[in-house]
Design a protein around this motif. Structure first.
Motif, PDB file in Angstrom:
ATOM      1  N   VAL A 126      -1.285   2.027  -3.786  1.00 41.17           N
ATOM      2  CA  VAL A 126      -1.190   0.971  -4.792  1.00 41.17           C
ATOM      3  C   VAL A 126      -0.358  -0.184  -4.257  1.00 41.17           C
ATOM      4  O   VAL A 126       0.434  -0.032  -3.326  1.00 41.17           O
ATOM      5  N   ASN A 127      -0.566  -1.338  -4.864  1.00 50.44           N
ATOM      6  CA  ASN A 127       0.261  -2.510  -4.599  1.00 50.44           C
ATOM      7  C   ASN A 127       1.395  -2.472  -5.625  1.00 50.44           C
ATOM      8  O   ASN A 127       1.160  -2.628  -6.818  1.00 50.44           O
ATOM      9  N   CYS A 128       2.614  -2.263  -5.182  1.00 50.58           N
ATOM     10  CA  CYS A 128       3.720  -2.083  -6.113  1.00 50.58           C
ATOM     11  C   CYS A 128       3.878  -3.312  -7.009  1.00 50.58           C
ATOM     12  O   CYS A 128       3.883  -4.449  -6.516  1.00 50.58           O
TER      13      CYS A 128
ATOM     14  N   CYS B  78       6.757   3.534  -5.985  1.00 49.57           N
ATOM     15  CA  CYS B  78       7.074   2.134  -6.249  1.00 49.57           C
ATOM     16  C   CYS B  78       8.356   2.010  -7.060  1.00 49.57           C
ATOM     17  O   CYS B  78       8.594   2.768  -8.002  1.00 49.57           O
TER      18      CYS B  78
ATOM     19  N   ARG C  17       0.867  -1.193   0.000  1.00 49.31           N
ATOM     20  CA  ARG C  17       0.000   0.000   0.000  1.00 49.31           C
ATOM     21  C   ARG C  17       0.893   1.229   0.000  1.00 49.31           C
ATOM     22  O   ARG C  17       1.148   1.838   1.031  1.00 49.31           O
TER      23      ARG C  17
ATOM     24  N   ASN D 112      -4.492   7.310  -3.257  1.00 52.17           N
ATOM     25  CA  ASN D 112      -3.740   6.709  -4.361  1.00 52.17           C
ATOM     26  C   ASN D 112      -2.822   5.579  -3.901  1.00 52.17           C
ATOM     27  O   ASN D 112      -1.731   5.395  -4.449  1.00 52.17           O
TER      28      ASN D 112
END
Length: 246
Positions: free
Chosen positions: A196-198, A215, A188, A194
């Motif tokens: 995100v899962n890298c 990321c 996260r 915003n």
């Protein structure tokens, strides 16, 4: 035949013509050509400032697990924020002493007060946080990992330790809450909404990582990080032609 006085005058003139040049005294402020002037060259102010800033950044302390929350919205905190810093020592020496159960810290380039571990801000004080399973007005307070809970006016108040951001697991502001390290958690990563899962590396080599909210891919030794022509997997680890994939 020349007179005795004439001979003496001639001898005196010859003696003057052989006087050593090095015996002459240069005018004030003038350096003779046969003398090397000692000069002290100091580094430019910009170079010195950059070097000091780099040292300060290396010495800046991390407070995860050592403090629960940064005190905000108090007159004392406002005074501290006006003092710029690079290390905790600056704030310890220049900022006023904070409330009980707090420490003077340097946070994002300005002095602040962090409640000690096990304490959290309530008003202008650092008060004991509730233990897991504790109740407030008969309701068991949820204490998230890397967070804390307080009983405030008969209601559970949940917050996150320094370095973590509070998010609701059901999408609104009512909780239950989780505390996320959005700057370093690769599952996260990001800010605000915003997260995100890298993504994985484009060629499968290396591990996804989150660095300062962005990321990236952590490559193994001997590999270098490169950008891939891909929106879904924008990085890969390179180590010769054998590491390339179609």
């Amino acid at each position: 035949m020349p007179s005795f006085k004439t001979i003496l005058a001639s001898i005196a003139l010859v003696a003057l013509s052989f006087t050593s040049v090095s015996a002459t005294v240069a005018p004030a402020g003038v350096v003779r050509r046969d003398t090397v002037a000692a000069r002290h060259v100091s580094p430019s102010g910009a170079v010195a400032r950059r070097a000091n800033a780099a040292k300060a950044l290396k010495k800046r302390a991390m407070f995860k697990g050592q403090a629960s929350s940064i005190m905000k919205g108090t007159k004392l905190a406002a005074v501290a924020r006006r003092i710029r810093c690079g290390t905790n020592r600056v704030c310890e020496n220049r900022a006023p002493l904070g409330p009980a159960n707090s420490a003077n810290v340097c946070y994002r380039g300005a002095c602040a007060y962090a409640c000690n571990s096990g304490f959290a801000q309530q008003g202008d004080q650092c008060v004991p946080a509730l233990a897991t399973g504790a109740t407030c007005a008969g309701v068991t307070c949820d204490v998230p990992a890397n967070g804390y809970a307080l009983c405030n006016n008969g209601a559970c108040e949940v917050g996150c330790n320094l370095g973590y951001t509070r998010y609701s697991t059901n999408g609104d502001l009512s909780g239950p809450y989780v505390c996320i390290d959005t700057l370093n958690d690769a599952t996260r990563c990001g800010t605000g909404a915003n997260l995100v899962n890298c993504p994985q590396s484009y060629n499968g080599i290396g591990e996804p990582e989150c660095r300062n909210g962005n990321c990236r891919v952590a490559c193994p030794s001997g590999y270098t990080l490169r950008r891939a022509n891909s929106d879904s997997n924008p990085f890969y680890c390179y180590n010769g032609l054998g590491s390339l994939v179609n």
